[in-house]
Enzyme design. Structure first.
Site, PDB file in Angstrom:
ATOM      1  N   HIS A 109       0.909  -1.063  -0.038  1.00  0.00           N
ATOM      2  CA  HIS A 109       0.070   0.022  -0.074  1.00  0.00           C
ATOM      3  C   HIS A 109       0.869   1.379   0.141  1.00  0.00           C
ATOM      4  CE1 HIS A 109      -3.385   2.497   0.539  1.00  0.00           C
ATOM      5  NE2 HIS A 109      -3.285   2.640   1.941  1.00  0.00           N
ATOM      6  N   ASP A 193      -7.441   4.113  -2.991  1.00  0.00           N
ATOM      7  CA  ASP A 193      -7.606   3.120  -1.957  1.00  0.00           C
ATOM      8  C   ASP A 193      -8.216   3.519  -1.011  1.00  0.00           C
ATOM      9  OD1 ASP A 193      -6.845   0.015  -1.385  1.00  0.00           O
ATOM     10  OD2 ASP A 193      -6.414   1.129   0.313  1.00  0.00           O
ATOM     11  N   SER A 254     -35.852  -7.158  -9.690  1.00  0.00           N
ATOM     12  CA  SER A 254     -37.345  -6.738 -10.291  1.00  0.00           C
ATOM     13  C   SER A 254     -37.370  -5.284 -10.813  1.00  0.00           C
ATOM     14  CB  SER A 254     -38.341  -7.067  -9.113  1.00  0.00           C
ATOM     15  OG  SER A 254     -38.150  -6.147  -8.212  1.00  0.00           O
TER      16      SER A 254
END
Length: 330
Positions: A109, A193, A254
């Protein structure tokens, strides 16, 4: 702007196989990466401090475990797989004083490098190899002969090794080349991130889930129904979104749900967009990093308070009951 993407056929695994890798830390990422490296015929050792609870686990899984400074002195590539907030303390004391020109330090990171918590000496490479998933998924996908997407970035070149070639080769050893390795920058990876975590995946999702649950409870609906509608069914929708995308999700719900989503998105979207822009700004200008590092220096008072309070909420209490059958099956 499309990022460059590399696959197994584009990457030389021999680059990382010719080097000695040292992994600092043996948490979820450290363990998964070490195991994947070994299965990819890469030499890997583990660096841990004396007394670490992970020492016995790493040794049991067949890895040589060294003290961190000894690991640094005997590795070509050192992967710092520690929590972001520990990078400065550990690297300044145990890594940087023992580095030599030509070595490469890798990160999963970009936080500590991008926010200048870690500054490496000239001639030492700084690379990012970031699997897009937790350690458990990284290992599971590798064992299935699949992989996770990976991001790579180069912040600083090594005086001996080609940092990009090393980063690509390392990502291939992780299984990343099976899926795709995308080249970015430390800045882009870090900021995007953090934004994703705060605005969508963790902060945003938790806020919507909790506010939805509390809205139904306040209106007199049973806690069980509120939990089912606002928490339990998130996974069903998230899986559709993950595998099918937004359009695919729409096709699998739906007409009532789709029309309702469109109607709700209009007022919610305007408010969320403004809030998200503020969140991103605080990430970009370093305010969030400053706040987080202060929190760490005070021994996490806000985190500890929030964690304790969360256990007492209705959403957690009813959730624990309704999740019990699923956890029992595991």
């Amino acid at each position: 702007m499309a990022l460059p993407v590399y696959y197994d056929k584009d990457i030389d695994l021999g680059v990382i196989q010719s080097l000695q890798v040292g992994i600092i830390g043996y948490g979820a990422q450290g363990e998964a990466q070490a195991l994947n490296l070994r299965d990819s015929k890469v030499k890997a050792r583990i660096g841990l401090y004396q007394g670490s609870l992970s020492v016995s686990k790493a040794k049991k899984e067949g890895f040589e475990v060294l003290e961190v400074k000894e690991l640094v002195q005997n590795s070509d590539v050192i992967m710092a797989l520690l929590p972001d907030e520990l990078h400065k303390e550990v690297l300044e004391k145990e890594v940087i004083p023992f580095l030599k020109e030509g070595q490469i330090v890798g990160f999963a990171h970009g936080f500590s490098v991008h926010f200048n918590q870690v500054v490496l000496p000239k001639g030492v490479g700084a690379i990012l190899v970031a699997p897009k998933g937790p350690g458990s998924a990284l290992r599971e996908e590798y064992l299935k002969n699949r992989g996770l997407y990976h991001l790579i970035a180069i912040e600083q070149e090594s005086s001996i090794h080609n940092a990009k070639a090393v980063a690509l080769s390392y990502a291939k050893a992780m299984g990343g080349g099976r899926m795709g390795v995308l080249e970015t920058s430390f800045k882009e990876e870090c900021e995007s991130d953090l934004f994703g975590e705060q605005a969508v995946l963790c902060g945003g999702l938790e806020a919507i889930v909790r506010m939805g649950f509390e809205t139904l409870i306040k209106a007199g609906y049973p806690e069980e129904l509120a939990y089912f509608e606002c928490v339990h069914e998130v996974k069903l929708v998230a899986d559709l979104l993950h595998y099918k995308g937004v359009e695919g999700l729409r096709k699998h719900i739906s007409n009532t749900a789709e029309f309702g989503a469109i109607k709700a998105r209009e007022p919610m979207g305007k408010l969320l967009k403004k809030r998200m822009q503020k969140i991103l700004k605080k990430i970009q200008n370093g305010s969030f990093a400053k706040d987080f590092l202060l929190e760490k220096s005070l021994n996490y008072p806000r985190l500890n308070t929030e964690r304790k309070a969360l256990k007492e909420t209705k959403i957690e209490q009813i959730g624990e009951i309704l999740r019990a059958p699923f956890n029992h099956k595991k």
